[in-house]
Design a protein around this motif. Structure first.
Motif, PDB file in Angstrom:
ATOM      1  N   UNK A   7       0.832  -1.202   0.000  1.00 35.80           N
ATOM      2  CA  UNK A   7       0.000   0.000   0.000  1.00 35.80           C
ATOM      3  C   UNK A   7       0.863   1.248   0.000  1.00 35.80           C
ATOM      4  N   UNK A   8       1.913   1.261   0.799  1.00 37.67           N
ATOM      5  CA  UNK A   8       2.821   2.397   0.845  1.00 37.67           C
ATOM      6  C   UNK A   8       3.495   2.598  -0.509  1.00 37.67           C
ATOM      7  N   UNK A   9       3.912   1.525  -1.149  1.00 36.62           N
ATOM      8  CA  UNK A   9       4.537   1.608  -2.460  1.00 36.62           C
ATOM      9  C   UNK A   9       3.562   2.182  -3.493  1.00 36.62           C
ATOM     10  N   UNK A  10       2.315   1.730  -3.438  1.00 34.49           N
ATOM     11  CA  UNK A  10       1.305   2.234  -4.362  1.00 34.49           C
ATOM     12  C   UNK A  10       1.087   3.732  -4.165  1.00 34.49           C
ATOM     13  N   UNK A  11       1.032   4.182  -2.935  1.00 29.42           N
ATOM     14  CA  UNK A  11       0.814   5.599  -2.642  1.00 29.42           C
ATOM     15  C   UNK A  11       2.000   6.429  -3.127  1.00 29.42           C
ATOM     16  N   UNK A  12       3.219   5.927  -2.936  1.00 31.08           N
ATOM     17  CA  UNK A  12       4.391   6.663  -3.392  1.00 31.08           C
ATOM     18  C   UNK A  12       4.413   6.803  -4.909  1.00 31.08           C
ATOM     19  N   UNK A  13       4.108   5.717  -5.629  1.00 26.92           N
ATOM     20  CA  UNK A  13       4.110   5.791  -7.088  1.00 26.92           C
ATOM     21  C   UNK A  13       2.961   6.648  -7.606  1.00 26.92           C
ATOM     22  N   UNK A  14       1.845   6.659  -6.921  1.00 24.21           N
ATOM     23  CA  UNK A  14       0.740   7.541  -7.308  1.00 24.21           C
ATOM     24  C   UNK A  14       1.153   8.998  -7.137  1.00 24.21           C
ATOM     25  N   UNK A  15       1.859   9.287  -6.066  1.00 24.25           N
ATOM     26  CA  UNK A  15       2.349  10.645  -5.842  1.00 24.25           C
ATOM     27  C   UNK A  15       3.321  11.082  -6.917  1.00 24.25           C
ATOM     28  N   UNK A  16       4.195  10.167  -7.323  1.00 20.29           N
ATOM     29  CA  UNK A  16       5.147  10.483  -8.384  1.00 20.29           C
ATOM     30  C   UNK A  16       4.412  10.766  -9.696  1.00 20.29           C
ATOM     31  N   UNK A  42      11.373  16.245 -19.665  1.00 18.40           N
ATOM     32  CA  UNK A  42      12.718  15.859 -19.248  1.00 18.40           C
ATOM     33  C   UNK A  42      12.921  16.041 -17.749  1.00 18.40           C
ATOM     34  N   UNK A  43      12.429  17.159 -17.206  1.00 14.75           N
ATOM     35  CA  UNK A  43      12.569  17.410 -15.770  1.00 14.75           C
ATOM     36  C   UNK A  43      11.778  16.398 -14.955  1.00 14.75           C
ATOM     37  N   UNK A  44      10.579  16.061 -15.405  1.00 13.85           N
ATOM     38  CA  UNK A  44       9.771  15.102 -14.648  1.00 13.85           C
ATOM     39  C   UNK A  44      10.379  13.699 -14.705  1.00 13.85           C
ATOM     40  N   UNK A  45      10.968  13.324 -15.833  1.00 14.50           N
ATOM     41  CA  UNK A  45      11.657  12.031 -15.902  1.00 14.50           C
ATOM     42  C   UNK A  45      12.892  12.008 -15.013  1.00 14.50           C
ATOM     43  N   UNK A  46      13.615  13.126 -14.963  1.00 14.99           N
ATOM     44  CA  UNK A  46      14.773  13.220 -14.078  1.00 14.99           C
ATOM     45  C   UNK A  46      14.349  13.066 -12.618  1.00 14.99           C
ATOM     46  N   UNK A  61      15.313  10.026 -10.050  1.00 16.97           N
ATOM     47  CA  UNK A  61      15.962  10.375  -8.788  1.00 16.97           C
ATOM     48  C   UNK A  61      15.188   9.834  -7.585  1.00 16.97           C
ATOM     49  N   UNK A  62      13.856   9.888  -7.651  1.00 22.33           N
ATOM     50  CA  UNK A  62      13.050   9.367  -6.547  1.00 22.33           C
ATOM     51  C   UNK A  62      13.088   7.833  -6.503  1.00 22.33           C
ATOM     52  N   UNK A  63      13.226   7.190  -7.645  1.00 22.96           N
ATOM     53  CA  UNK A  63      13.333   5.723  -7.655  1.00 22.96           C
ATOM     54  C   UNK A  63      14.650   5.257  -7.050  1.00 22.96           C
TER      55      UNK A  63
END
Length: 91
Positions: free
Chosen positions: A30-39, A78-82, A86-88
């Motif tokens: 659940x925490x992983x899902x929330x983090x990826x949704x935020x990204x 490009x900025x959003x992919x960077x 970085x967050x991954x």
């Protein structure tokens, strides 16, 4: 219905919640899902902001071709992919 063997007991937190998954694994998923949704929402906001600013600049300069929209939208992608990469790597 009180002694239903299919439902886990509420008093024992070590018992599985969903099938054979303990509560810790369910919480991590659940925490992983929330983090990826935020990204994903962060990427959407970054790209949307770049396109919106580009459209405003093109309208302000009376450009016939959407030069600023194209430049800023590609820069925002490009900025959003960077930021995504970085967050991954922090995880």
């Amino acid at each position: 219905m009180e002694n239903d063997p299919d439902q886990p007991e509420q008093s024992n937190p070590d018992k599985p919640v969903r099938g054979d998954q303990p509560i810790k694994n369910v919480t991590e998923k659940t925490t992983s899902f929330v983090q990826f949704s935020g990204i994903a929402f962060q990427m959407l906001g970054t790209i949307g902001l770049g396109v919106w600013i580009g459209m405003k600049l093109d309208a302000w300069q009376n450009n016939h071709r959407p030069v600023w929209t194209i430049i800023l939208s590609l820069t925002a992608i490009g900025a959003s992919l960077y930021l995504f990469i970085r967050q991954l790597t922090k995880r």
